[in-house]
Design a protein around this motif. Structure first.
Motif, mmCIF file in Angstrom:
data_model
loop_
_atom_site.group_PDB
_atom_site.id
_atom_site.type_symbol
_atom_site.label_atom_id
_atom_site.label_comp_id
_atom_site.label_asym_id
_atom_site.label_seq_id
_atom_site.Cartn_x
_atom_site.Cartn_y
_atom_site.Cartn_z
ATOM 1 N N ALA A 1 -5.596 8.571 -5.759
ATOM 2 C CA ALA A 1 -5.293 9.922 -6.212
ATOM 3 C C ALA A 1 -6.126 10.242 -7.447
ATOM 4 O O ALA A 1 -6.361 9.376 -8.294
ATOM 5 C CB ALA A 1 -3.812 10.045 -6.534
ATOM 6 N N GLU A 2 -6.530 11.470 -7.541
ATOM 7 C CA GLU A 2 -7.355 11.897 -8.677
ATOM 8 C C GLU A 2 -6.579 11.729 -9.980
ATOM 9 O O GLU A 2 -5.402 12.078 -10.077
ATOM 10 C CB GLU A 2 -7.769 13.356 -8.502
ATOM 11 N N GLY A 3 -7.246 11.154 -10.970
ATOM 12 C CA GLY A 3 -6.638 11.006 -12.275
ATOM 13 C C GLY A 3 -5.757 9.793 -12.441
ATOM 14 O O GLY A 3 -5.176 9.596 -13.506
ATOM 15 N N VAL A 4 -5.653 8.960 -11.401
ATOM 16 C CA VAL A 4 -4.830 7.759 -11.474
ATOM 17 C C VAL A 4 -5.719 6.546 -11.736
ATOM 18 O O VAL A 4 -6.751 6.371 -11.086
ATOM 19 C CB VAL A 4 -4.027 7.534 -10.176
ATOM 20 N N SER A 5 -5.323 5.714 -12.677
ATOM 21 C CA SER A 5 -6.044 4.484 -12.980
ATOM 22 C C SER A 5 -5.320 3.320 -12.302
ATOM 23 O O SER A 5 -4.154 3.053 -12.595
ATOM 24 C CB SER A 5 -6.106 4.256 -14.495
ATOM 25 N N TYR A 6 -6.020 2.654 -11.388
ATOM 26 C CA TYR A 6 -5.445 1.527 -10.650
ATOM 27 C C TYR A 6 -5.923 0.235 -11.311
ATOM 28 O O TYR A 6 -7.124 -0.058 -11.337
ATOM 29 C CB TYR A 6 -5.859 1.584 -9.184
ATOM 30 N N ALA A 7 -4.959 -0.518 -11.830
ATOM 31 C CA ALA A 7 -5.279 -1.689 -12.646
ATOM 32 C C ALA A 7 -4.978 -2.982 -11.900
ATOM 33 O O ALA A 7 -4.199 -3.017 -10.946
ATOM 34 C CB ALA A 7 -4.483 -1.643 -13.947
ATOM 35 N N ALA A 8 -5.585 -4.065 -12.389
ATOM 36 C CA ALA A 8 -5.315 -5.395 -11.847
ATOM 37 C C ALA A 8 -5.328 -6.409 -12.975
ATOM 38 O O ALA A 8 -6.105 -6.287 -13.929
ATOM 39 C CB ALA A 8 -6.355 -5.780 -10.787
ATOM 40 N N LEU A 9 -4.477 -7.401 -12.855
ATOM 41 C CA LEU A 9 -4.483 -8.515 -13.796
ATOM 42 C C LEU A 9 -5.597 -9.480 -13.392
ATOM 43 O O LEU A 9 -5.727 -9.840 -12.226
ATOM 44 C CB LEU A 9 -3.134 -9.240 -13.763
ATOM 45 N N THR A 10 -6.415 -9.873 -14.367
ATOM 46 C CA THR A 10 -7.547 -10.761 -14.076
ATOM 47 C C THR A 10 -7.549 -11.914 -15.084
ATOM 48 O O THR A 10 -8.052 -11.774 -16.192
ATOM 49 C CB THR A 10 -8.883 -9.995 -14.162
ATOM 50 N N PRO A 11 -6.985 -13.064 -14.711
ATOM 51 C CA PRO A 11 -6.846 -14.161 -15.659
ATOM 52 C C PRO A 11 -8.122 -14.943 -15.939
ATOM 53 O O PRO A 11 -8.156 -15.742 -16.874
ATOM 54 C CB PRO A 11 -5.806 -15.053 -14.983
ATOM 55 N N ILE B 1 0.843 -1.201 0.000
ATOM 56 C CA ILE B 1 0.000 0.000 0.000
ATOM 57 C C ILE B 1 0.875 1.248 0.000
ATOM 58 O O ILE B 1 0.635 2.199 -0.757
ATOM 59 C CB ILE B 1 -0.954 -0.012 1.212
ATOM 60 N N ASP B 2 1.915 1.250 0.851
ATOM 61 C CA ASP B 2 2.823 2.401 0.905
ATOM 62 C C ASP B 2 3.500 2.625 -0.450
ATOM 63 O O ASP B 2 3.679 3.774 -0.886
ATOM 64 C CB ASP B 2 3.896 2.177 1.979
ATOM 65 N N LEU B 3 3.882 1.533 -1.117
ATOM 66 C CA LEU B 3 4.536 1.643 -2.419
ATOM 67 C C LEU B 3 3.595 2.262 -3.443
ATOM 68 O O LEU B 3 3.975 3.189 -4.177
ATOM 69 C CB LEU B 3 4.990 0.261 -2.885
ATOM 70 N N ILE B 4 2.378 1.771 -3.504
ATOM 71 C CA ILE B 4 1.406 2.285 -4.474
ATOM 72 C C ILE B 4 1.093 3.755 -4.197
ATOM 73 O O ILE B 4 1.021 4.584 -5.123
ATOM 74 C CB ILE B 4 0.128 1.434 -4.463
ATOM 75 N N ASP B 5 0.918 4.103 -2.920
ATOM 76 C CA ASP B 5 0.621 5.493 -2.569
ATOM 77 C C ASP B 5 1.778 6.412 -2.949
ATOM 78 O O ASP B 5 1.568 7.537 -3.426
ATOM 79 C CB ASP B 5 0.323 5.608 -1.074
ATOM 80 N N ALA B 6 3.011 5.943 -2.755
ATOM 81 C CA ALA B 6 4.176 6.750 -3.129
ATOM 82 C C ALA B 6 4.232 6.954 -4.638
ATOM 83 O O ALA B 6 4.587 8.039 -5.120
ATOM 84 C CB ALA B 6 5.454 6.082 -2.626
ATOM 85 N N LEU B 7 3.896 5.928 -5.388
ATOM 86 C CA LEU B 7 3.871 6.045 -6.848
ATOM 87 C C LEU B 7 2.788 7.023 -7.297
ATOM 88 O O LEU B 7 2.993 7.817 -8.227
ATOM 89 C CB LEU B 7 3.645 4.663 -7.472
ATOM 90 N N SER B 8 1.642 6.979 -6.621
ATOM 91 C CA SER B 8 0.559 7.910 -6.940
ATOM 92 C C SER B 8 1.008 9.346 -6.710
ATOM 93 O O SER B 8 0.764 10.238 -7.535
ATOM 94 C CB SER B 8 -0.675 7.613 -6.083
ATOM 95 N N ARG B 9 1.674 9.574 -5.586
ATOM 96 C CA ARG B 9 2.126 10.935 -5.257
ATOM 97 C C ARG B 9 3.200 11.421 -6.220
ATOM 98 O O ARG B 9 3.369 12.626 -6.425
ATOM 99 C CB ARG B 9 2.637 10.981 -3.814
ATOM 100 N N ALA B 10 3.934 10.489 -6.815
ATOM 101 C CA ALA B 10 4.981 10.877 -7.763
ATOM 102 C C ALA B 10 4.418 11.278 -9.124
ATOM 103 O O ALA B 10 5.156 11.794 -9.974
ATOM 104 C CB ALA B 10 5.976 9.733 -7.938
ATOM 105 N N GLY B 11 3.146 11.018 -9.336
ATOM 106 C CA GLY B 11 2.520 11.442 -10.588
ATOM 107 C C GLY B 11 2.294 10.347 -11.604
ATOM 108 O O GLY B 11 1.886 10.634 -12.738
ATOM 109 N N LEU B 12 2.557 9.079 -11.227
ATOM 110 C CA LEU B 12 2.234 7.985 -12.148
ATOM 111 C C LEU B 12 0.720 7.935 -12.321
ATOM 112 O O LEU B 12 -0.018 7.865 -11.345
ATOM 113 C CB LEU B 12 2.735 6.658 -11.600
ATOM 114 N N LYS B 13 0.251 7.934 -13.547
ATOM 115 C CA LYS B 13 -1.192 7.936 -13.802
ATOM 116 C C LYS B 13 -1.747 6.546 -14.104
ATOM 117 O O LYS B 13 -2.961 6.363 -14.150
ATOM 118 C CB LYS B 13 -1.509 8.870 -14.970
ATOM 119 N N LYS B 14 -0.852 5.589 -14.328
ATOM 120 C CA LYS B 14 -1.268 4.213 -14.586
ATOM 121 C C LYS B 14 -0.452 3.314 -13.664
ATOM 122 O O LYS B 14 0.776 3.238 -13.791
ATOM 123 C CB LYS B 14 -1.004 3.827 -16.046
#
Length: 283
Positions: free
Chosen positions: A70-80, A29-42
């Protein structure tokens, strides 16, 4: 204004999934939140797969519930499979992905079915995703070479790329799974592929197994691609070359993008927080 290049961050799923150790949910969770704050949109946040097969992703629902969106960020998941898609919908994922191989040997080794059979499995996922308003991204692995079948013909890659797009995928991420690509071979692949598929429907997913990934990003940019997968801190090794680098480091992709005069919209300084978390995971 310079062209914008999208960086699709795959570290939290593709990077962590390949690790042998279980990463604590709070760390993910901390990793994803840090990536969101850095401006990654995908951001590929997780994968809804059977914990029996991929125990590293057993906490997928908890991860999605715990992140700060974060606003404007698309959070994706692999779904087999359909069960995975239903779980992703329930967890509030913004988009999902399906995974195919361009070689029969890799498809049978990883999906336990032929390529054609794997596409049969995708059909209900695509229908259900469409009903729920979710975009679907396609992964196509072994586009340069397969550890079981050897070099992959460009016409084969083109065929399965077109099939994924026909199914309804908005983009196909082309994976050099074992890092076999060289600028010449990747250039020839794109020369052939772009005769049938527009560049805006393609993304590059390069592995740095032999130190060529940065050069391959350059080749792809020169061929008009504007979407690339990357993994923070280079998380995720190459399963077919133990000890070798796998996914290309996000910072390395950003460096190539900047050197070529393109924009990416990511705060390099803020990315350092995510890199420190990634370093702690892989230590």
């Amino acid at each position: 204004m310079a062209d914008h290049v999208t960086v699709f961050e795959v570290g939290p799923r593709d990077g962590l999934q390949s690790l042998g150790a279980q990463v604590p949910t709070d760390t993910k969770i901390d990793l994803i939140d840090a990536l969101s704050r850095a401006g990654l949109k995908k951001i590929e946040a997780t994968s809804f797969v059977s914990p029996r097969w991929v125990p590293q992703m057993a906490d997928a629902a908890e991860v999605m519930a715990g992140i700060t969106r974060a606003e404007g960020v698309s959070y994706a998941a692999l779904t087999p499979n359909l069960r995975g898609l239903e779980a992703a919908v329930a967890a509030g994922c913004d988009e999902v992905a399906v995974f195919a191989a361009a070689s029969e040997g890799f498809s049978r080794a990883n999906l336990n079915c032929s390529i054609e059979e794997s596409f049969g499995r995708f059909a209900p996922i695509m229908r259900q995703a469409q009903e729920n308003g979710l975009r679907v991204r396609g992964y196509l692995s072994t586009v340069i070479a397969c550890p079981f079948d050897g070099p992959t013909p460009a016409e084969t890659v083109t065929r399965w790329t077109e099939r994924l797009l026909e199914l309804g995928c908005y983009e196909v991420s082309l994976g050099d799974t074992i890092g076999a690509g060289q600028p010449e071979t990747v250039g020839r692949l794109f020369d052939a592929l772009l005769e049938r598929v527009p560049a805006e429907k393609l993304a590059g997913h390069f592995h740095d197994t032999h130190g060529q990934a940065g050069a391959l990003v350059e080749v792809a940019l020169d061929h008009g691609l504007r979407s690339f997968d990357a993994s923070v801190g280079g998380l995720g090794g190459c399963p077919y070359a133990p000890g070798a680098p796998g996914n290309i480091d996000t910072r390395a992709v950003l460096s190539v993008i900047e050197a070529r005069g393109f924009e990416h919209g990511i705060d390099i300084n803020a990315l350092q927080k995510a890199e420190r978390i990634a370093a702690g995971i892989s230590a």
